[in-house]
Scaffold this motif. Structure first.
Motif, PDB file in Angstrom:
ATOM      1  N   VAL A   1       0.856  -1.179   0.000  1.00  0.00           N
ATOM      2  CA  VAL A   1       0.000   0.000   0.000  1.00  0.00           C
ATOM      3  C   VAL A   1       0.893   1.230   0.000  1.00  0.00           C
ATOM      4  O   VAL A   1       1.650   1.455   0.940  1.00  0.00           O
ATOM      5  N   ARG A   2       0.795   1.997  -1.054  1.00  0.00           N
ATOM      6  CA  ARG A   2       1.609   3.207  -1.179  1.00  0.00           C
ATOM      7  C   ARG A   2       0.828   4.461  -0.776  1.00  0.00           C
ATOM      8  O   ARG A   2       1.405   5.449  -0.361  1.00  0.00           O
ATOM      9  N   ARG A   3      -0.508   4.408  -0.928  1.00  0.00           N
ATOM     10  CA  ARG A   3      -1.376   5.525  -0.563  1.00  0.00           C
ATOM     11  C   ARG A   3      -2.690   4.972  -0.040  1.00  0.00           C
ATOM     12  O   ARG A   3      -3.143   3.925  -0.492  1.00  0.00           O
ATOM     13  N   LEU A   4      -3.289   5.689   0.888  1.00  0.00           N
ATOM     14  CA  LEU A   4      -4.614   5.360   1.382  1.00  0.00           C
ATOM     15  C   LEU A   4      -5.572   6.421   0.851  1.00  0.00           C
ATOM     16  O   LEU A   4      -5.335   7.617   1.019  1.00  0.00           O
ATOM     17  N   TYR A   5      -6.639   5.978   0.208  1.00  0.00           N
ATOM     18  CA  TYR A   5      -7.678   6.860  -0.313  1.00  0.00           C
ATOM     19  C   TYR A   5      -8.943   6.622   0.498  1.00  0.00           C
ATOM     20  O   TYR A   5      -9.375   5.476   0.651  1.00  0.00           O
ATOM     21  N   LEU A   6      -9.548   7.690   1.004  1.00  0.00           N
ATOM     22  CA  LEU A   6     -10.808   7.597   1.741  1.00  0.00           C
ATOM     23  C   LEU A   6     -11.767   8.670   1.243  1.00  0.00           C
ATOM     24  O   LEU A   6     -11.358   9.791   0.936  1.00  0.00           O
ATOM     25  N   GLN A   7     -13.042   8.307   1.221  1.00  0.00           N
ATOM     26  CA  GLN A   7     -14.090   9.283   0.935  1.00  0.00           C
ATOM     27  C   GLN A   7     -14.911   9.454   2.203  1.00  0.00           C
ATOM     28  O   GLN A   7     -15.312   8.470   2.834  1.00  0.00           O
TER      29      GLN A   7
ATOM     30  N   ILE B   1       1.729   2.102   9.427  1.00  0.00           N
ATOM     31  CA  ILE B   1       2.377   2.561   8.194  1.00  0.00           C
ATOM     32  C   ILE B   1       1.871   3.940   7.774  1.00  0.00           C
ATOM     33  O   ILE B   1       2.392   4.544   6.846  1.00  0.00           O
ATOM     34  N   LEU B   2       0.842   4.431   8.476  1.00  0.00           N
ATOM     35  CA  LEU B   2       0.310   5.759   8.202  1.00  0.00           C
ATOM     36  C   LEU B   2      -0.438   6.246   9.436  1.00  0.00           C
ATOM     37  O   LEU B   2      -1.275   5.514   9.973  1.00  0.00           O
ATOM     38  N   ALA B   3      -0.134   7.445   9.896  1.00  0.00           N
ATOM     39  CA  ALA B   3      -0.862   8.075  10.994  1.00  0.00           C
ATOM     40  C   ALA B   3      -1.359   9.434  10.504  1.00  0.00           C
ATOM     41  O   ALA B   3      -0.566  10.243  10.022  1.00  0.00           O
ATOM     42  N   VAL B   4      -2.661   9.661  10.605  1.00  0.00           N
ATOM     43  CA  VAL B   4      -3.259  10.905  10.112  1.00  0.00           C
ATOM     44  C   VAL B   4      -3.899  11.643  11.284  1.00  0.00           C
ATOM     45  O   VAL B   4      -4.908  11.213  11.820  1.00  0.00           O
ATOM     46  N   PRO B   5      -3.294  12.766  11.699  1.00  0.00           N
ATOM     47  CA  PRO B   5      -3.806  13.496  12.852  1.00  0.00           C
ATOM     48  C   PRO B   5      -4.942  14.468  12.528  1.00  0.00           C
ATOM     49  O   PRO B   5      -5.592  14.977  13.418  1.00  0.00           O
TER      50      PRO B   5
ATOM     51  N   ASP C   1      -2.563   0.316   9.804  1.00  0.00           N
ATOM     52  CA  ASP C   1      -1.553  -0.636  10.256  1.00  0.00           C
ATOM     53  C   ASP C   1      -1.444  -1.779   9.263  1.00  0.00           C
ATOM     54  O   ASP C   1      -2.430  -2.144   8.625  1.00  0.00           O
ATOM     55  N   ALA C   2      -0.262  -2.359   9.183  1.00  0.00           N
ATOM     56  CA  ALA C   2      -0.016  -3.553   8.373  1.00  0.00           C
ATOM     57  C   ALA C   2       0.557  -4.633   9.276  1.00  0.00           C
ATOM     58  O   ALA C   2       1.322  -4.337  10.202  1.00  0.00           O
ATOM     59  N   MET C   3       0.179  -5.882   9.019  1.00  0.00           N
ATOM     60  CA  MET C   3       0.744  -7.011   9.752  1.00  0.00           C
ATOM     61  C   MET C   3       2.097  -7.326   9.107  1.00  0.00           C
ATOM     62  O   MET C   3       2.161  -7.798   7.967  1.00  0.00           O
TER      63      MET C   3
END
Length: 107
Positions: free
Chosen positions: A31-37, A63-67, A53-55
């Protein structure tokens, strides 16, 4: 007549955090990017503080934290964030720690 958008998840009424979604794939993915709507009618219910998170090596690693996810959103937007780790995994979880201000979403 148009069909309503399909949603894979909706927060429970009176959310308790963290809420999380678990994804398991047949093959490892990078996963290089997370896309959310976010929610189109009630953007205040959208995730504001969340992590992906990734196992990896038999343990969950963030692998990504969005504050500040959808804080200034009007609803229905797609946003995306780059991940901080490029290792492949078959399992991921999205942990939501806060929404954009709605204390108790209606059904």
């Amino acid at each position: 007549m148009s069909a309503a958008p399909k949603r894979i998840w909706h927060s429970k009424q009176a959310p308790t955090y963290p809420e999380w979604l678990h994804f398991k794939f047949e093959r490892p993915l990078t996963v290089r990017r997370l896309y959310l709507q976010n929610q189109d009618i009630h953007p205040e219910r959208s995730p504001a503080l969340f992590a992906l998170d990734a196992m990896l090596n038999n343990e969950w690693q963030t692998i990504l934290a969005v504050p500040g996810g959808f804080r200034w959103s009007t609803g229905g937007e797609w946003l995306d964030w780059p991940t901080q780790h490029l290792a492949a995994s078959q399992e991921f979880r999205l942990r939501i720690h806060a929404n954009c201000g709605d204390p108790c979403p209606a059904l």
